[in-house]
Design a protein around this motif. Structure first.
Motif, PDB file in Angstrom:
ATOM      1  N   THR A 214      26.186  62.068  10.161  1.00 23.77           N
ATOM      2  CA  THR A 214      26.926  61.030  10.890  1.00 23.77           C
ATOM      3  C   THR A 214      28.103  60.496  10.085  1.00 23.77           C
ATOM      4  OG1 THR A 214      25.423  59.324  10.021  1.00 23.77           O
ATOM      5  CG2 THR A 214      24.859  60.320  12.141  1.00 23.77           C
ATOM      6  N   GLY A 215      28.415  61.166   8.981  1.00 19.24           N
ATOM      7  CA  GLY A 215      29.379  60.618   8.034  1.00 19.24           C
ATOM      8  C   GLY A 215      30.805  60.516   8.525  1.00 19.24           C
ATOM      9  N   ASP A 216      31.135  61.170   9.642  1.00 14.64           N
ATOM     10  CA  ASP A 216      32.513  61.127  10.146  1.00 14.64           C
ATOM     11  C   ASP A 216      32.803  59.899  11.001  1.00 14.64           C
ATOM     12  OD1 ASP A 216      32.651  63.585   8.943  1.00 14.64           O
ATOM     13  OD2 ASP A 216      33.320  64.689  10.711  1.00 14.64           O
ATOM     14  N   TRP A 217      31.831  59.020  11.204  1.00 15.25           N
ATOM     15  CA  TRP A 217      32.008  57.987  12.228  1.00 15.25           C
ATOM     16  C   TRP A 217      33.165  57.035  11.909  1.00 15.25           C
ATOM     17  CZ3 TRP A 217      31.248  52.588  11.862  1.00 15.25           C
ATOM     18  CH2 TRP A 217      30.653  52.113  10.698  1.00 15.25           C
ATOM     19  N   VAL A 218      33.358  56.682  10.646  1.00 15.20           N
ATOM     20  CA  VAL A 218      34.443  55.753  10.311  1.00 15.20           C
ATOM     21  C   VAL A 218      35.795  56.448  10.466  1.00 15.20           C
ATOM     22  CG1 VAL A 218      35.415  54.252   8.543  1.00 15.20           C
ATOM     23  CG2 VAL A 218      32.938  54.491   8.734  1.00 15.20           C
ATOM     24  N   LEU A 219      35.893  57.684   9.996  1.00 19.17           N
ATOM     25  CA  LEU A 219      37.140  58.438  10.169  1.00 19.17           C
ATOM     26  C   LEU A 219      37.481  58.566  11.645  1.00 19.17           C
ATOM     27  CD1 LEU A 219      39.448  60.245   9.117  1.00 19.17           C
ATOM     28  CD2 LEU A 219      37.844  62.172   9.196  1.00 19.17           C
ATOM     29  N   GLN A 220      36.494  58.888  12.466  1.00 15.06           N
ATOM     30  CA  GLN A 220      36.754  59.030  13.899  1.00 15.06           C
ATOM     31  C   GLN A 220      37.199  57.705  14.510  1.00 15.06           C
ATOM     32  OE1 GLN A 220      33.430  60.834  15.885  1.00 15.06           O
ATOM     33  NE2 GLN A 220      33.543  62.724  14.690  1.00 15.06           N
ATOM     34  N   LEU A 221      36.578  56.614  14.093  1.00 19.20           N
ATOM     35  CA  LEU A 221      36.984  55.294  14.592  1.00 19.20           C
ATOM     36  C   LEU A 221      38.460  55.042  14.273  1.00 19.20           C
ATOM     37  CD1 LEU A 221      35.028  51.971  14.219  1.00 19.20           C
ATOM     38  CD2 LEU A 221      37.391  52.090  13.442  1.00 19.20           C
ATOM     39  N   GLN A 222      38.859  55.338  13.046  1.00 16.00           N
ATOM     40  CA  GLN A 222      40.251  55.110  12.661  1.00 16.00           C
ATOM     41  C   GLN A 222      41.203  56.027  13.434  1.00 16.00           C
ATOM     42  OE1 GLN A 222      41.667  52.831  11.175  1.00 16.00           O
ATOM     43  NE2 GLN A 222      40.360  51.930   9.598  1.00 16.00           N
ATOM     44  N   LEU A 223      40.850  57.295  13.562  1.00 11.40           N
ATOM     45  CA  LEU A 223      41.747  58.226  14.248  1.00 11.40           C
ATOM     46  C   LEU A 223      41.929  57.845  15.714  1.00 11.40           C
ATOM     47  CD1 LEU A 223      40.575  61.641  12.728  1.00 11.40           C
ATOM     48  CD2 LEU A 223      42.624  60.326  12.147  1.00 11.40           C
ATOM     49  N   ARG A 224      40.854  57.453  16.372  1.00 17.12           N
ATOM     50  CA  ARG A 224      40.981  57.047  17.783  1.00 17.12           C
ATOM     51  C   ARG A 224      41.861  55.804  17.915  1.00 17.12           C
ATOM     52  NH1 ARG A 224      35.241  58.551  17.877  1.00 17.12           N
ATOM     53  NH2 ARG A 224      35.047  60.479  19.097  1.00 17.12           N
ATOM     54  N   HIS A 225      41.671  54.845  17.019  1.00 17.71           N
ATOM     55  CA  HIS A 225      42.463  53.613  17.078  1.00 17.71           C
ATOM     56  C   HIS A 225      43.933  53.910  16.806  1.00 17.71           C
ATOM     57  CE1 HIS A 225      43.875  49.546  16.031  1.00 17.71           C
ATOM     58  NE2 HIS A 225      42.858  49.117  16.766  1.00 17.71           N
ATOM     59  N   ILE A 226      44.197  54.778  15.851  1.00 12.29           N
ATOM     60  CA  ILE A 226      45.583  55.136  15.526  1.00 12.29           C
ATOM     61  C   ILE A 226      46.272  55.761  16.728  1.00 12.29           C
ATOM     62  CG2 ILE A 226      46.955  56.798  14.187  1.00 12.29           C
ATOM     63  CD1 ILE A 226      44.915  56.230  11.862  1.00 12.29           C
ATOM     64  N   MET A 227      45.584  56.648  17.417  1.00 15.38           N
ATOM     65  CA  MET A 227      46.227  57.331  18.544  1.00 15.38           C
ATOM     66  C   MET A 227      46.351  56.434  19.774  1.00 15.38           C
ATOM     67  SD  MET A 227      44.959  61.244  18.020  1.00 15.38           S
ATOM     68  CE  MET A 227      43.484  60.911  17.103  1.00 15.38           C
ATOM     69  N   GLU A 228      45.460  55.471  19.904  1.00 12.10           N
ATOM     70  CA  GLU A 228      45.541  54.557  21.046  1.00 12.10           C
ATOM     71  C   GLU A 228      46.520  53.410  20.811  1.00 12.10           C
ATOM     72  OE1 GLU A 228      41.644  53.193  21.990  1.00 12.10           O
ATOM     73  OE2 GLU A 228      40.856  55.213  22.357  1.00 12.10           O
ATOM     74  N   HIS A 229      46.619  52.942  19.553  1.00 18.54           N
ATOM     75  CA  HIS A 229      47.381  51.723  19.281  1.00 18.54           C
ATOM     76  C   HIS A 229      48.535  51.919  18.307  1.00 18.54           C
ATOM     77  CE1 HIS A 229      44.264  49.479  21.409  1.00 18.54           C
ATOM     78  NE2 HIS A 229      43.366  50.118  20.685  1.00 18.54           N
ATOM     79  N   GLY A 230      48.624  53.088  17.700  1.00 25.57           N
ATOM     80  CA  GLY A 230      49.733  53.343  16.784  1.00 25.57           C
ATOM     81  C   GLY A 230      49.612  52.648  15.444  1.00 25.57           C
ATOM     82  N   ARG A 231      48.430  52.174  15.108  1.00 25.16           N
ATOM     83  CA  ARG A 231      48.204  51.528  13.807  1.00 25.16           C
ATOM     84  C   ARG A 231      46.728  51.694  13.447  1.00 25.16           C
ATOM     85  NH1 ARG A 231      48.340  47.614  17.696  1.00 25.16           N
ATOM     86  NH2 ARG A 231      46.561  46.170  17.762  1.00 25.16           N
ATOM     87  N   VAL A 232      46.416  51.462  12.171  1.00 23.69           N
ATOM     88  CA  VAL A 232      45.027  51.609  11.750  1.00 23.69           C
ATOM     89  C   VAL A 232      44.211  50.419  12.232  1.00 23.69           C
ATOM     90  CG1 VAL A 232      45.696  52.947   9.721  1.00 23.69           C
ATOM     91  CG2 VAL A 232      45.379  50.476   9.513  1.00 23.69           C
ATOM     92  N   ALA A 233      42.902  50.632  12.334  1.00 24.91           N
ATOM     93  CA  ALA A 233      41.993  49.573  12.777  1.00 24.91           C
ATOM     94  C   ALA A 233      41.502  48.770  11.580  1.00 24.91           C
ATOM     95  CB  ALA A 233      40.795  50.201  13.494  1.00 24.91           C
ATOM     96  N   PRO A 234      41.077  47.529  11.808  1.00 28.17           N
ATOM     97  CA  PRO A 234      40.365  46.818  10.734  1.00 28.17           C
ATOM     98  C   PRO A 234      39.108  47.608  10.372  1.00 28.17           C
ATOM     99  CG  PRO A 234      40.911  45.350  12.563  1.00 28.17           C
ATOM    100  CD  PRO A 234      41.184  46.737  13.043  1.00 28.17           C
ATOM    101  N   TRP A 235      38.782  47.644   9.089  1.00 20.52           N
ATOM    102  CA  TRP A 235      37.591  48.383   8.683  1.00 20.52           C
ATOM    103  C   TRP A 235      36.337  47.718   9.243  1.00 20.52           C
ATOM    104  CZ3 TRP A 235      38.199  53.029   6.783  1.00 20.52           C
ATOM    105  CH2 TRP A 235      39.340  53.349   6.034  1.00 20.52           C
ATOM    106  N   PRO A 236      35.408  48.499   9.773  1.00 22.29           N
ATOM    107  CA  PRO A 236      34.127  47.924  10.189  1.00 22.29           C
ATOM    108  C   PRO A 236      33.267  47.629   8.963  1.00 22.29           C
ATOM    109  CG  PRO A 236      34.047  50.299  10.401  1.00 22.29           C
ATOM    110  CD  PRO A 236      35.459  49.966   9.963  1.00 22.29           C
ATOM    111  N   ASP A 237      32.099  47.053   9.183  1.00 26.27           N
ATOM    112  CA  ASP A 237      31.123  46.886   8.102  1.00 26.27           C
ATOM    113  C   ASP A 237      30.468  48.250   7.895  1.00 26.27           C
ATOM    114  OD1 ASP A 237      28.931  46.381   6.470  1.00 26.27           O
ATOM    115  OD2 ASP A 237      28.597  44.380   7.301  1.00 26.27           O
TER     116      ASP A 237
END
Length: 323
Positions: A214-237
């Motif tokens: 499951t180690g890709d979950w944070v990378l995937q979260l960031q990539l989806r946010h970048i493509m939807e919003h054009g910027r990086v997301a706040p880091w989750p816990d």
């Protein structure tokens, strides 16, 4: 036969029975099915299996002749090209011919194993990269187990390989995230050790595999946010998220975790293929090293493989060859 080599051969025989049972389930109309998550058909896979023992046999012959350290190892590109040639040749052969070749090459390999002595076990096989001792690499049962799982997946799923293209700057990350090395370790773990403590305090070896899966979950979260919003997301816990994913998989089998790993990595590849040049210089500060200052999305993507590599190394002490 040396006792240690005999143990490796027994493991290979068990794995070969598992593989043959899965191949026997493939119907005449199923050999054209693609194997998720790649571009090989089941017929291509059988061609690969038919020639898979050849590279080791050539290496073993060199060892027995005292040439083990003199041969120039294949580069990764040369090894891939050789594997592709085997598959291409096998496309014109029947299932029966390929099965016969697979069994014939295995008999040849086992004949060479008969000649191995304890002095050979510490020698290197440079073509296998960093972890290349004969002692480790004679344990080839993982290969049949890995491909038995491929056959099950191909029969279970209807898969058509997507046509993916990656920005040239991202290509090194794509290559580094190829699952082969992690699958090699995962399918090489001694089954008696999955529930034993790993080298990571508080995690069993199965828990460590669940984290890798499951180690890709944070990378995937960031990539989806970048493509939807054009910027990086706040880091989750991240620590809490990791623990939650481990709790959810406490009852998952190791086979299910390896399947999840492959599925999740495929999703990562789809997201990396969607990255555009404008996304790569976006600023990002690594949550685990804020003192390093501002970096870029490209930096993050290129360094991400270190996470999996680190945990893969932590799982290696549970591999069969160390029993």
């Amino acid at each position: 036969m040396d006792k240690y080599v005999h143990d490796a051969v027994q493991d290979m025989q068990l794995a070969r029975r598992e593989l043959m049972a899965e191949l026997d389930r493939v119907g005449d109309d199923d050999w054209g099915r693609f194997v998720p998550y790649g571009a090989r058909t089941l017929h291509d896979l059988l061609a690969h299996l038919a020639g898979a023992d050849q590279a080791w046999a050539v290496s073993a012959q060199g060892l027995l002749k005292g040439e083990g350290e003199e041969r120039t190892p294949l580069t990764p590109e040369e090894a891939r090209a050789a594997a592709d040639r085997v598959i291409e040749r096998g496309r014109s052969q029947s299932k029966a011919q390929l099965l016969d070749e697979m069994q014939r090459r295995r008999r040849l390999l086992l004949g060479l194993y008969e000649e191995l002595e304890p002095r050979h076990l510490a020698l290197p096989l440079p073509s296998y990269g960093r972890h290349n001792s004969v002692r480790e690499r004679i344990w080839r049962g993982y290969h049949d187990r890995l491909h038995a799982a491929d056959v099950r997946r191909a029969i279970r799923m209807h898969w058509r390989p997507p046509q993916l293209a990656f920005d040239t700057a991202v290509a090194p990350a794509v290559e580094a995230l190829a699952p082969a090395e992690t699958l090699y370790v995962g399918y090489s773990v001694d089954p008696l050790l999955w529930e034993r403590p790993s080298t990571v305090p508080g995690w069993s070896n199965r828990g460590l595999l669940a984290h890798i899966a499951t180690g890709d979950w944070v990378l995937q979260l960031q990539l989806r946010h970048i493509m939807e919003h054009g910027r990086v997301a706040p880091w989750p816990d991240v620590d809490a998220g990791n623990e939650e994913r481990l709790r959810e998989r406490r009852q998952s089998t190791t086979s299910a975790l390896l399947e999840e790993y492959l599925s999740m990595r495929h999703q990562t590849m789809l997201l990396l293929a969607d990255l555009r040049p404008a996304h790569l210089p976006l600023p990002i500060t690594f949550w685990w090293d804020p003192a390093a200052g501002e970096r870029t999305v490209l930096d993050y993507v290129l360094m991400f493989e270190r996470h999996e590599r680190t945990h893969r190394e932590q799982l290696r002490p549970a591999m069969r060859y160390l029993r």
